[in-house]
Design a protein around this motif. Structure first.
Motif, PDB file in Angstrom:
ATOM      1  N   UNK A  40       0.797  -1.196   0.038  1.00 46.66           N
ATOM      2  CA  UNK A  40       0.029   0.208  -0.007  1.00 46.66           C
ATOM      3  C   UNK A  40       0.784   1.337   0.057  1.00 46.66           C
ATOM      4  N   UNK A  41       0.498   2.095  -0.964  1.00 48.87           N
ATOM      5  CA  UNK A  41       1.295   3.619  -1.051  1.00 48.87           C
ATOM      6  C   UNK A  41       0.519   4.583  -0.649  1.00 48.87           C
ATOM      7  N   UNK A  42       1.204   5.518  -0.163  1.00 43.40           N
ATOM      8  CA  UNK A  42       0.317   6.929   0.001  1.00 43.40           C
ATOM      9  C   UNK A  42      -0.091   7.330  -1.338  1.00 43.40           C
ATOM     10  N   UNK A  43      -1.370   7.643  -0.945  1.00 39.56           N
ATOM     11  CA  UNK A  43      -2.262   8.306  -2.115  1.00 39.56           C
ATOM     12  C   UNK A  43      -3.389   6.964  -2.516  1.00 39.56           C
ATOM     13  N   UNK A  44      -2.794   5.902  -2.101  1.00 35.36           N
ATOM     14  CA  UNK A  44      -3.951   4.691  -2.561  1.00 35.36           C
ATOM     15  C   UNK A  44      -5.332   4.839  -2.005  1.00 35.36           C
ATOM     16  N   UNK A  45      -6.107   4.166  -2.745  1.00 34.96           N
ATOM     17  CA  UNK A  45      -7.539   3.806  -1.910  1.00 34.96           C
ATOM     18  C   UNK A  45      -7.721   2.169  -2.090  1.00 34.96           C
ATOM     19  N   UNK A  46      -8.036   1.431  -1.030  1.00 37.27           N
ATOM     20  CA  UNK A  46      -8.175  -0.060  -0.946  1.00 37.27           C
ATOM     21  C   UNK A  46      -9.555  -0.448  -0.445  1.00 37.27           C
ATOM     22  N   UNK A  47     -10.059  -1.101  -1.103  1.00 38.46           N
ATOM     23  CA  UNK A  47     -11.262  -1.804  -0.388  1.00 38.46           C
ATOM     24  C   UNK A  47     -10.930  -3.192   0.172  1.00 38.46           C
ATOM     25  N   UNK A  48     -11.344  -3.167   1.275  1.00 39.31           N
ATOM     26  CA  UNK A  48     -11.138  -4.659   2.225  1.00 39.31           C
ATOM     27  C   UNK A  48     -12.660  -5.216   2.248  1.00 39.31           C
TER      28      UNK A  48
END
Length: 265
Positions: free
Chosen positions: A90-98
């Motif tokens: 995961x990087x700064x600026x990402x969005x991630x759905x879990x």
């Protein structure tokens, strides 16, 4: 049609079992929440989901489901759904759905959240806000015995008003002892959703997938699971398990530490 739907209506004991499954699943989401940050590999999140679930005597519903290889789904940026946890960081600026689903004494709790990793672009923040708001607007619009189409009739105009689109290929579903049950819960109105109704005792998911660009999706042929936006622009999703009661919809997967209705990202 009515006979088919009446089989889905849960009695009070079964409803209590679904409430417990939802509470367990929500506790798992709160457990992983502090670990969803820049520098974390999605496969590490998956390992934590698996270990917590097993340590508490439950089972991850996705693991082995139709040969899916992991205990949760991690869908990053342009991935709409079914992203497979791996060594990606995961990087700064990402969005991630879990997306997590737990089998508790044979009953399923199912939910997902989109997390913002640090400072994200305005487009990623806005599409995340839209998905969150659309989910709650749709749940709030439901009444005992209403048609399923009420969900799509609420979500589509709101998403379009904000300049976004609603995914049609992937939908919500009935939930109980099985992972996916009738009725199908599309987030856009169609012929079947105008026929199907949500009666007290029915349990189902509301999980709109909102795209910043086109609504069209493509599935990764290499892994057979990962679904991305066709134009490569970001997508966001939120999901709750909902029980229809005589008084109206009851959300079974509310977290203690996560965003509540009205939250601004």
């Amino acid at each position: 049609m009515l006979q088919k739907q009446k089989k889905l209506i849960l009695n009070s004991r079964q409803q209590a079992a679904m409430r417990r499954a939802g509470q367990v699943n929500a506790a798992l989401m709160d457990f992983i929440r502090p670990h969803v940050h820049a520098g974390m590999a999605t496969e590490k999140i998956d390992e934590m989901v698996f270990q917590w679930t097993m340590d508490h005597g439950h089972k991850p519903a996705t693991l082995g489901y139709q040969n899916y290889p992991k205990s949760c789904c991690t869908s990053l940026n342009e991935v709409i759904c079914h992203g497979i946890p791996k060594d990606e960081i995961l990087q700064e600026g990402d969005i991630v759905n879990i997306d997590i689903t737990t089998v508790v004494d044979g009953w399923h709790g199912d939910q997902s959240e989109t997390f913002l990793i640090g400072d994200v672009s305005e487009e990623r923040r806005a599409v995340t806000q839209c998905a969150f708001d659309c989910m709650h607007l749709a749940i709030d619009a439901l009444t005992p015995g209403c048609t399923v189409s009420k969900i799509g009739e609420t979500i589509v105009p709101e998403a379009h008003r904000r300049g976004f689109s609603v995914v049609r290929e992937y939908v919500g579903h009935g939930l109980g002892r099985q992972f996916h049950l009738d009725p199908s819960i599309p987030h856009f109105p169609n012929r079947q959703s105008r026929i199907d109704r949500l009666y007290p005792g029915m349990c189902f998911t509301v999980e709109p997938m909102i795209n910043a660009g086109t609504r069209y999706a493509r599935c990764d042929k290499a892994d057979g699971w990962t679904v991305r936006t066709k134009d490569g622009r970001p997508s966001a999703q939120f999901e709750h398990t909902v029980l229809m009661t005589e008084e109206g919809p009851e959300i079974l997967t509310l977290t203690q530490d996560g965003p509540q209705k009205g939250h601004q990202f």
